[in-house]
Design an enzyme around this catalytic site. Structure first.
Site, short mmCIF file in Angstrom:
data_model
loop_
_atom_site.label_atom_id
_atom_site.label_comp_id
_atom_site.label_asym_id
_atom_site.label_seq_id
_atom_site.Cartn_x
_atom_site.Cartn_y
_atom_site.Cartn_z
N ASP A 56 0.97 -1.00 0.21
CA ASP A 56 -0.04 0.11 -0.15
C ASP A 56 0.65 1.03 -0.25
O ASP A 56 2.33 1.43 0.34
CB ASP A 56 -0.91 0.12 1.08
CG ASP A 56 -1.70 0.80 1.92
OD1 ASP A 56 -2.22 1.93 0.70
OD2 ASP A 56 -1.68 1.71 2.37
N ASP A 84 -0.10 5.39 0.47
CA ASP A 84 -0.32 6.00 2.32
C ASP A 84 -0.75 5.31 3.20
O ASP A 84 -1.16 3.65 3.61
CB ASP A 84 -1.93 6.65 1.78
CG ASP A 84 -1.83 8.01 1.24
OD1 ASP A 84 -0.85 8.16 0.41
OD2 ASP A 84 -3.35 8.70 0.64
N ARG A 133 -0.57 11.15 1.88
CA ARG A 133 -0.87 12.30 0.45
C ARG A 133 0.97 12.76 0.89
O ARG A 133 1.05 13.61 0.09
CB ARG A 133 -1.81 13.20 0.79
CG ARG A 133 -2.64 12.18 0.03
CD ARG A 133 -2.84 11.66 -1.67
NE ARG A 133 -1.82 12.75 -2.61
CZ ARG A 133 -1.99 12.55 -3.59
NH1 ARG A 133 -0.72 11.54 -3.90
NH2 ARG A 133 -1.06 13.95 -4.56
N ARG A 160 -12.88 8.82 -10.24
CA ARG A 160 -11.96 8.11 -11.24
C ARG A 160 -11.91 6.71 -12.07
O ARG A 160 -13.29 6.41 -11.75
CB ARG A 160 -11.20 7.42 -9.85
CG ARG A 160 -10.89 8.92 -9.27
CD ARG A 160 -9.46 7.77 -7.75
NE ARG A 160 -9.22 9.04 -6.45
CZ ARG A 160 -9.01 8.50 -5.58
NH1 ARG A 160 -8.51 8.25 -4.71
NH2 ARG A 160 -8.35 10.14 -4.60
N ARG A 169 -10.86 17.18 -1.32
CA ARG A 169 -9.76 17.33 -1.76
C ARG A 169 -8.74 18.04 -1.89
O ARG A 169 -7.76 17.89 -1.47
CB ARG A 169 -8.91 16.11 -2.79
CG ARG A 169 -9.96 15.16 -2.78
CD ARG A 169 -9.76 13.51 -3.77
NE ARG A 169 -8.36 13.24 -3.52
CZ ARG A 169 -7.88 12.66 -2.76
NH1 ARG A 169 -8.53 11.73 -1.96
NH2 ARG A 169 -6.74 12.23 -2.39
N ARG A 190 -5.85 19.09 6.73
CA ARG A 190 -5.70 17.58 6.22
C ARG A 190 -5.61 16.60 7.62
O ARG A 190 -6.46 16.06 8.19
CB ARG A 190 -5.16 17.07 4.96
CG ARG A 190 -4.91 15.34 4.84
CD ARG A 190 -3.53 15.23 4.26
NE ARG A 190 -4.11 15.32 2.67
CZ ARG A 190 -4.82 14.36 1.84
NH1 ARG A 190 -4.77 12.82 2.51
NH2 ARG A 190 -4.87 14.37 1.09
N SER A 238 -10.80 10.39 3.63
CA SER A 238 -11.98 9.84 2.05
C SER A 238 -12.41 8.71 2.35
O SER A 238 -11.97 7.82 2.75
CB SER A 238 -11.40 10.58 0.33
OG SER A 238 -9.96 9.52 0.93
N ASP A 252 -2.06 -0.54 5.91
CA ASP A 252 -2.39 0.27 7.59
C ASP A 252 -3.45 0.26 7.25
O ASP A 252 -4.31 0.20 8.68
CB ASP A 252 -1.67 1.57 7.29
CG ASP A 252 -1.82 2.61 6.63
OD1 ASP A 252 -2.58 2.26 5.73
OD2 ASP A 252 -2.15 3.73 6.69
N THR A 306 -2.96 -14.11 0.37
CA THR A 306 -1.28 -13.57 0.76
C THR A 306 -1.30 -13.74 2.12
O THR A 306 -2.15 -14.28 3.09
CB THR A 306 -1.75 -12.31 0.94
OG1 THR A 306 -3.53 -11.27 1.68
CG2 THR A 306 -2.52 -11.64 -0.76
#
Length: 249
Positions: free
Chosen positions: A13, A15, A22, A126, A137, A144, A182, A212, A229
């Protein structure tokens, strides 16, 4: 020098795992990944699009070639050795009327929230998901961080997720908390496990995943819990680097 183990892959991952939320990758993490790539196969799997991920990884789109696998939007846009190998689209999957129902409900819900601040871009469309952001955003890094702390205390996003599930339980969608600010709206099965179909084709014996947001409702949960996994839950990039050292060096 030992040869690279091509039967083992580490998927990461972004973030909170390789970078701060970010924020750009730090030099020590870049060195750690470079060292790891000499030992095993390495891939990234993020919820953001390619532009956002490559910015965080400290470069432009050419950085995609530096990883064996590069999965954007949970693998809905997929690359292997710098070449695109897959793409899926929410607009093709979902009826426009239903899509607008979710968007309209979400905008109305967010308009009634009282937060420390609100800025712009509350809905981002997206290729493979809707990204819903109560604070907007376009908020600054300080804003943030402020929302992140407020959300931890008041569970703004969790309550929003609960409301979405209650309202749209029959739409075949999942609503997951991602990153710092988000919520991702994705069709069922389009979580991060989506990327595993591409990995499985190369018949890896071992697939490690580091993330995380591995708690139920987090956007790393499904791939972390997947039987294919070996999941590793981390709390920070420093935590990730420590685990890499313990596992591979």
């Amino acid at each position: 020098m030992t040869s690279r183990d091509m039967t083992t892959i580490c998927l990461f991952d972004i973030d909170g795992t390789l970078t701060g939320a970010r924020k750009k990758i730090r030099p020590e993490m870049e060195e750690c990944l470079k060292k790891l790539k000499s030992k095993v196969v390495v891939g990234l799997v993020g919820g953001s699009d390619a532009v956002k991920i490559t910015e965080q990884m400290g470069g432009d789109l050419s950085i995609i070639k530096e990883f064996d696998y590069f999965f954007c939007e949970n693998g809905l846009v997929a690359y292997k050795n710098g070449e695109q190998i897959g793409e899926q689209s929410l607009s093709k999957y979902m009826d426009e009327d239903k899509l607008q129902e979710v968007i309209n409900f979400s905008l109305n819900y967010m308009s009634n929230l009282k937060l420390p601040c609100k800025r712009g871009t509350f809905v981002e469309f997206r290729k493979g998901m809707l990204n819903l952001c109560p604070v907007g955003r376009s908020c600054s890094q300080a804003e943030r961080d402020e929302f992140g702390k407020y959300d931890e205390e008041h569970k703004i996003r969790q309550k929003f997720v609960d409301a979405l599930y209650e309202k749209f339980s029959t739409f075949g969608l999942c609503y997951v908390i991602g990153g710092q600010i988000s919520i991702d709206v994705i069709p069922k099965g389009w979580d991060k496990t989506f990327c595993l179909q591409f990995v499985e084709k190369d018949k890896f014996k071992t697939i490690h995943f580091f993330g995380d947001k591995t708690q139920k409702g987090g956007n790393d949960y499904e791939i972390y819990e997947d039987s294919r996994t070996i999941g590793h839950s981390v709390k920070s990039p420093e935590d990730t680097m420590k685990l890499i050292e313990e596992l591979f060096f």
